[in-house]
Design a protein around this motif. Structure first.
Motif, PDB file in Angstrom:
ATOM      1  N   PHE A   1     143.259  63.216  64.753  1.00 53.58           N
ATOM      2  CA  PHE A   1     142.830  63.240  63.356  1.00 53.58           C
ATOM      3  C   PHE A   1     143.878  62.772  62.357  1.00 53.58           C
ATOM      4  O   PHE A   1     143.585  62.667  61.175  1.00 53.58           O
ATOM      5  N   GLY A   2     145.088  62.529  62.789  1.00 46.60           N
ATOM      6  CA  GLY A   2     146.136  62.114  61.877  1.00 46.60           C
ATOM      7  C   GLY A   2     147.021  63.277  61.473  1.00 46.60           C
ATOM      8  O   GLY A   2     146.736  64.437  61.739  1.00 46.60           O
ATOM      9  N   ARG A   3     148.107  62.939  60.811  1.00 48.56           N
ATOM     10  CA  ARG A   3     149.111  63.941  60.437  1.00 48.56           C
ATOM     11  C   ARG A   3     148.649  64.745  59.223  1.00 48.56           C
ATOM     12  O   ARG A   3     148.288  64.175  58.196  1.00 48.56           O
ATOM     13  N   SER A   4     148.657  66.063  59.372  1.00 44.46           N
ATOM     14  CA  SER A   4     148.317  66.964  58.274  1.00 44.46           C
ATOM     15  C   SER A   4     149.079  68.265  58.496  1.00 44.46           C
ATOM     16  O   SER A   4     148.801  68.997  59.440  1.00 44.46           O
ATOM     17  N   LEU A   5     150.019  68.532  57.627  1.00 43.13           N
ATOM     18  CA  LEU A   5     150.800  69.762  57.739  1.00 43.13           C
ATOM     19  C   LEU A   5     149.911  70.989  57.592  1.00 43.13           C
ATOM     20  O   LEU A   5     150.118  72.002  58.260  1.00 43.13           O
ATOM     21  N   LEU A   6     148.898  70.891  56.760  1.00 45.83           N
ATOM     22  CA  LEU A   6     147.960  72.002  56.590  1.00 45.83           C
ATOM     23  C   LEU A   6     147.165  72.250  57.872  1.00 45.83           C
ATOM     24  O   LEU A   6     146.880  73.399  58.219  1.00 45.83           O
ATOM     25  N   MET A   7     146.849  71.202  58.615  1.00 49.07           N
ATOM     26  CA  MET A   7     146.159  71.362  59.887  1.00 49.07           C
ATOM     27  C   MET A   7     147.078  72.024  60.908  1.00 49.07           C
ATOM     28  O   MET A   7     146.645  72.888  61.675  1.00 49.07           O
ATOM     29  N   ALA A   8     148.347  71.660  60.932  1.00 45.85           N
ATOM     30  CA  ALA A   8     149.300  72.287  61.854  1.00 45.85           C
ATOM     31  C   ALA A   8     149.443  73.769  61.537  1.00 45.85           C
ATOM     32  O   ALA A   8     149.500  74.614  62.450  1.00 45.85           O
ATOM     33  N   LYS A   9     149.480  74.108  60.257  1.00 52.34           N
ATOM     34  CA  LYS A   9     149.544  75.517  59.872  1.00 52.34           C
ATOM     35  C   LYS A   9     148.264  76.242  60.247  1.00 52.34           C
ATOM     36  O   LYS A   9     148.288  77.429  60.588  1.00 52.34           O
ATOM     37  N   SER A  10     147.139  75.546  60.196  1.00 52.58           N
ATOM     38  CA  SER A  10     145.866  76.158  60.568  1.00 52.58           C
ATOM     39  C   SER A  10     145.811  76.491  62.053  1.00 52.58           C
ATOM     40  O   SER A  10     145.162  77.460  62.448  1.00 52.58           O
ATOM     41  N   ILE A  11     146.478  75.690  62.857  1.00 54.81           N
ATOM     42  CA  ILE A  11     146.537  75.998  64.290  1.00 54.81           C
ATOM     43  C   ILE A  11     147.302  77.297  64.495  1.00 54.81           C
ATOM     44  O   ILE A  11     146.893  78.155  65.287  1.00 54.81           O
ATOM     45  N   SER A  12     148.386  77.478  63.769  1.00 56.24           N
ATOM     46  CA  SER A  12     149.112  78.743  63.826  1.00 56.24           C
ATOM     47  C   SER A  12     148.251  79.886  63.313  1.00 56.24           C
ATOM     48  O   SER A  12     148.304  81.005  63.833  1.00 56.24           O
TER      49      SER A  12
ATOM     50  N   ILE B   1     150.759  71.305  71.584  1.00 54.46           N
ATOM     51  CA  ILE B   1     149.529  71.877  71.033  1.00 54.46           C
ATOM     52  C   ILE B   1     149.184  71.212  69.705  1.00 54.46           C
ATOM     53  O   ILE B   1     148.028  70.905  69.430  1.00 54.46           O
ATOM     54  N   ILE B   2     150.166  70.971  68.878  1.00 56.04           N
ATOM     55  CA  ILE B   2     149.929  70.349  67.574  1.00 56.04           C
ATOM     56  C   ILE B   2     149.750  68.834  67.708  1.00 56.04           C
ATOM     57  O   ILE B   2     149.032  68.216  66.928  1.00 56.04           O
ATOM     58  N   ALA B   3     150.379  68.229  68.706  1.00 54.50           N
ATOM     59  CA  ALA B   3     150.312  66.773  68.862  1.00 54.50           C
ATOM     60  C   ALA B   3     148.909  66.292  69.203  1.00 54.50           C
ATOM     61  O   ALA B   3     148.525  65.180  68.804  1.00 54.50           O
ATOM     62  N   ILE B   4     148.130  67.106  69.893  1.00 54.37           N
ATOM     63  CA  ILE B   4     146.779  66.671  70.272  1.00 54.37           C
ATOM     64  C   ILE B   4     145.897  66.463  69.038  1.00 54.37           C
ATOM     65  O   ILE B   4     145.319  65.382  68.876  1.00 54.37           O
ATOM     66  N   PRO B   5     145.779  67.445  68.122  1.00 58.18           N
ATOM     67  CA  PRO B   5     144.987  67.156  66.912  1.00 58.18           C
ATOM     68  C   PRO B   5     145.619  66.090  66.016  1.00 58.18           C
ATOM     69  O   PRO B   5     144.896  65.333  65.353  1.00 58.18           O
TER      70      PRO B   5
END
Length: 166
Positions: A98-109, A90-94
């Protein structure tokens, strides 16, 4: 630059929450309070302090998602159903797009956490009444461990969401 995609993801989650609040005004206050608390905790945990449980498992999921995103996009999609660790996919697709962003991964959660509040409220409203549904939604919105797991890349919030969907 990596934080930009994270802030865009937070803005997108906020817009989705606003749309949900407009469509179902009975839960709007609960959703806005939950969103505000979660975003503040996410930003505090990202920039100021280390939150509990944000180290080993959370970093492992994020690192695994980054490694998975390095393969081609079709491989991420094809291997998704067979893989037992769906969070990484789920996180690998964005990450791939869009590139690696820990804040984006947290936003998915965060998205799945907000969805759990809404689905819990909707389910309680169908089973019982509006008053009981609001109580359940307030508990889901303000329960400390649910808040924490909604802002970290851990599997608990995903499991809660998909159980409510089922």
């Amino acid at each position: 630059m990596a934080d930009l995609s994270g802030f865009i993801a937070i803005a997108l989650i906020s817009l989705i929450t606003l749309h949900t609040a407009i469509k179902w005004p009975d839960i709007s206050r609960i959703l806005f309070v939950a969103l505000t608390v979660r975003i503040l905790l996410m930003l505090v945990g990202h920039y100021i302090i280390i939150l509990p449980d944000s180290t080993f498992d959370a970093m492992g999921f994020e690192k695994g998602a980054w490694e998975r995103s390095q393969s081609d996009f079709l491989n991420i999609i094809i291997n998704y159903p067979r893989d037992s660790n769906y969070i990484k996919s789920i996180i690998a697709i964005p990450y791939h797009l869009f590139g690696r962003s820990l804040l984006m991964a947290k936003s998915i959660s965060l998205f799945f956490g907000m969805g759990s509040i809404f689905l819990g409220w909707l389910l309680a409203r169908k089973l019982w009444d509006e008053r009981t549904a609001n109580k359940i939604a307030w508990i889901l919105a303000l329960f400390p461990s649910l808040i924490l797991y909604s802002v970290l890349t851990l599997r608990e919030v995903y499991a809660c969401f998909f159980i409510l969907v089922a």
